[in-house]
Design a protein around this motif. Structure first.
Motif, PDB file in Angstrom:
ATOM      1  N   SER A  61       0.782  -1.165   0.118  1.00 36.97           N
ATOM      2  CA  SER A  61      -0.137   0.059  -0.064  1.00 36.97           C
ATOM      3  C   SER A  61       0.837   1.321  -0.030  1.00 36.97           C
ATOM      4  CB  SER A  61      -0.761  -0.001   1.119  1.00 36.97           C
ATOM      5  OG  SER A  61      -1.673  -1.234   1.139  1.00 36.97           O
ATOM      6  N   LEU A  62       0.630   2.198  -0.979  1.00 38.99           N
ATOM      7  CA  LEU A  62       1.143   3.355  -0.868  1.00 38.99           C
ATOM      8  C   LEU A  62       0.384   4.404  -0.543  1.00 38.99           C
ATOM      9  CD1 LEU A  62       3.553   4.692  -3.714  1.00 38.99           C
ATOM     10  CD2 LEU A  62       1.906   6.206  -2.692  1.00 38.99           C
ATOM     11  N   HIS A  63       0.598   5.088   0.614  1.00 37.65           N
ATOM     12  CA  HIS A  63      -0.400   6.135   1.053  1.00 37.65           C
ATOM     13  C   HIS A  63       0.327   7.681   0.832  1.00 37.65           C
ATOM     14  CE1 HIS A  63      -1.981   3.187   4.241  1.00 37.65           C
ATOM     15  NE2 HIS A  63      -1.933   2.804   3.039  1.00 37.65           N
ATOM     16  N   LEU A  64      -0.535   8.558   0.279  1.00 36.83           N
ATOM     17  CA  LEU A  64      -0.136   9.855   0.040  1.00 36.83           C
ATOM     18  C   LEU A  64      -0.469  10.747   1.200  1.00 36.83           C
ATOM     19  CD1 LEU A  64      -0.755  10.714  -3.698  1.00 36.83           C
ATOM     20  CD2 LEU A  64       1.668  10.613  -2.629  1.00 36.83           C
ATOM     21  N   CYS A  65       0.391  11.313   2.009  1.00 39.70           N
ATOM     22  CA  CYS A  65       0.139  12.267   3.095  1.00 39.70           C
ATOM     23  C   CYS A  65      -0.103  13.561   2.652  1.00 39.70           C
ATOM     24  CB  CYS A  65       1.463  12.299   3.926  1.00 39.70           C
ATOM     25  SG  CYS A  65       1.714  10.327   4.573  1.00 39.70           S
ATOM     26  N   ILE A  66      -1.585  13.759   2.612  1.00 44.38           N
ATOM     27  CA  ILE A  66      -2.073  15.226   2.138  1.00 44.38           C
ATOM     28  C   ILE A  66      -2.527  15.782   3.230  1.00 44.38           C
ATOM     29  CG2 ILE A  66      -3.708  16.243   0.595  1.00 44.38           C
ATOM     30  CD1 ILE A  66      -3.848  13.689  -1.033  1.00 44.38           C
ATOM     31  N   PHE A  67      -1.881  17.056   3.386  1.00 46.32           N
ATOM     32  CA  PHE A  67      -2.297  17.682   4.603  1.00 46.32           C
ATOM     33  C   PHE A  67      -3.228  18.496   4.444  1.00 46.32           C
ATOM     34  CE2 PHE A  67       2.503  16.080   5.120  1.00 46.32           C
ATOM     35  CZ  PHE A  67       2.210  15.420   6.321  1.00 46.32           C
ATOM     36  N   ASP A  68      -3.606  19.122   3.467  1.00 43.67           N
ATOM     37  CA  ASP A  68      -4.510  19.963   3.350  1.00 43.67           C
ATOM     38  C   ASP A  68      -5.906  19.397   2.790  1.00 43.67           C
ATOM     39  OD1 ASP A  68      -6.358  22.292   2.643  1.00 43.67           O
ATOM     40  OD2 ASP A  68      -4.727  23.405   1.568  1.00 43.67           O
ATOM     41  N   ALA A  69      -6.862  19.316   3.684  1.00 49.03           N
ATOM     42  CA  ALA A  69      -7.909  18.508   3.473  1.00 49.03           C
ATOM     43  C   ALA A  69      -8.673  19.195   1.987  1.00 49.03           C
ATOM     44  CB  ALA A  69      -8.917  18.611   4.685  1.00 49.03           C
ATOM     45  N   GLU A  70      -8.496  20.350   1.740  1.00 48.59           N
ATOM     46  CA  GLU A  70      -9.198  21.014   0.556  1.00 48.59           C
ATOM     47  C   GLU A  70      -8.540  20.173  -0.702  1.00 48.59           C
ATOM     48  OE1 GLU A  70      -8.806  25.086   0.880  1.00 48.59           O
ATOM     49  OE2 GLU A  70     -10.106  25.281   2.593  1.00 48.59           O
ATOM     50  N   GLU A  71      -7.335  19.500  -0.524  1.00 51.41           N
ATOM     51  CA  GLU A  71      -6.610  19.005  -1.517  1.00 51.41           C
ATOM     52  C   GLU A  71      -7.003  17.615  -2.150  1.00 51.41           C
ATOM     53  OE1 GLU A  71      -2.714  19.889  -1.128  1.00 51.41           O
ATOM     54  OE2 GLU A  71      -2.740  21.843  -1.792  1.00 51.41           O
ATOM     55  N   VAL A  72      -7.758  16.959  -1.237  1.00 52.70           N
ATOM     56  CA  VAL A  72      -8.181  15.581  -1.305  1.00 52.70           C
ATOM     57  C   VAL A  72      -8.821  15.034  -2.468  1.00 52.70           C
ATOM     58  CG1 VAL A  72      -9.138  13.640  -0.012  1.00 52.70           C
ATOM     59  CG2 VAL A  72      -7.824  15.232   1.318  1.00 52.70           C
ATOM     60  N   GLU A  73      -9.872  16.046  -2.864  1.00 54.96           N
ATOM     61  CA  GLU A  73     -10.484  15.673  -3.962  1.00 54.96           C
ATOM     62  C   GLU A  73      -9.715  15.838  -5.220  1.00 54.96           C
ATOM     63  OE1 GLU A  73     -13.563  14.412  -4.983  1.00 54.96           O
ATOM     64  OE2 GLU A  73     -13.473  13.963  -2.768  1.00 54.96           O
ATOM     65  N   ALA A  74      -8.778  16.926  -5.498  1.00 57.08           N
ATOM     66  CA  ALA A  74      -7.896  17.023  -6.338  1.00 57.08           C
ATOM     67  C   ALA A  74      -7.183  15.573  -6.774  1.00 57.08           C
ATOM     68  CB  ALA A  74      -6.949  18.144  -6.457  1.00 57.08           C
ATOM     69  N   PHE A  75      -6.590  15.076  -5.620  1.00 59.14           N
ATOM     70  CA  PHE A  75      -5.927  13.817  -5.683  1.00 59.14           C
ATOM     71  C   PHE A  75      -6.601  12.631  -6.024  1.00 59.14           C
ATOM     72  CE2 PHE A  75      -2.622  16.376  -3.670  1.00 59.14           C
ATOM     73  CZ  PHE A  75      -1.288  15.817  -4.169  1.00 59.14           C
ATOM     74  N   LYS A  76      -7.932  12.652  -5.446  1.00 61.35           N
ATOM     75  CA  LYS A  76      -8.894  11.402  -5.974  1.00 61.35           C
ATOM     76  C   LYS A  76      -9.192  11.592  -7.474  1.00 61.35           C
ATOM     77  CE  LYS A  76     -11.158  10.818  -1.765  1.00 61.35           C
ATOM     78  NZ  LYS A  76     -12.673  10.967  -0.819  1.00 61.35           N
ATOM     79  N   GLU A  77      -9.334  12.753  -8.017  1.00 61.10           N
ATOM     80  CA  GLU A  77      -9.540  13.081  -9.407  1.00 61.10           C
ATOM     81  C   GLU A  77      -8.438  12.618 -10.192  1.00 61.10           C
ATOM     82  OE1 GLU A  77     -11.387  16.826 -10.196  1.00 61.10           O
ATOM     83  OE2 GLU A  77     -12.680  16.610  -8.822  1.00 61.10           O
ATOM     84  N   ALA A  78      -7.194  13.142  -9.899  1.00 60.34           N
ATOM     85  CA  ALA A  78      -6.062  12.918 -10.621  1.00 60.34           C
ATOM     86  C   ALA A  78      -5.793  11.067 -10.613  1.00 60.34           C
ATOM     87  CB  ALA A  78      -4.843  13.560  -9.919  1.00 60.34           C
ATOM     88  N   LEU A  79      -6.310  10.453  -9.661  1.00 51.03           N
ATOM     89  CA  LEU A  79      -5.820   8.941  -9.731  1.00 51.03           C
ATOM     90  C   LEU A  79      -7.005   8.387 -10.746  1.00 51.03           C
ATOM     91  CD1 LEU A  79      -5.486   8.352  -5.671  1.00 51.03           C
ATOM     92  CD2 LEU A  79      -3.749   7.945  -7.851  1.00 51.03           C
ATOM     93  N   LEU A  80      -7.947   8.878 -11.016  1.00 53.45           N
ATOM     94  CA  LEU A  80      -8.655   8.454 -12.019  1.00 53.45           C
ATOM     95  C   LEU A  80      -8.401   8.243 -13.402  1.00 53.45           C
ATOM     96  CD1 LEU A  80     -12.222  10.069 -11.000  1.00 53.45           C
ATOM     97  CD2 LEU A  80     -11.273   7.854 -10.265  1.00 53.45           C
TER      98      LEU A  80
END
Length: 80
Positions: A61-80
């Protein structure tokens, strides 16, 4: 370089890696809105640079440590 980090992770045998994304801090400038896409692209390129025997295998498992909750959606979208 993410390839070196991935290689060390694979070779050490740990099942989980917690990794920071490409920095989107104060020096990101005009690239700040694109950090999620840049991070995912960099990880993909790093994986491609590894030899077949070094590539990340299932069960890890690779976990990205995203500290700004506002950026989580952008990372989810980037993974699609």
């Amino acid at each position: 370089m993410y390839a070196n980090v991935l290689r060390e992770w694979i070779n050490c045998g740990a099942s989980t890696l917690r990794l920071l994304p490409v920095s989107g801090g104060i020096f990101a400038g005009k690239f700040k809105p694109h950090m999620a896409e840049l991070t995912i692209a960099a990880l993909g390129q790093a994986q491609a640079l590894l030899e077949a025997s070094e590539r990340v295998q299932s069960g890890r498992s690779l976990h990205l440590c995203i500290f700004d909750a506002e950026e989580v959606e952008a990372f989810k979208e980037a993974l699609l």
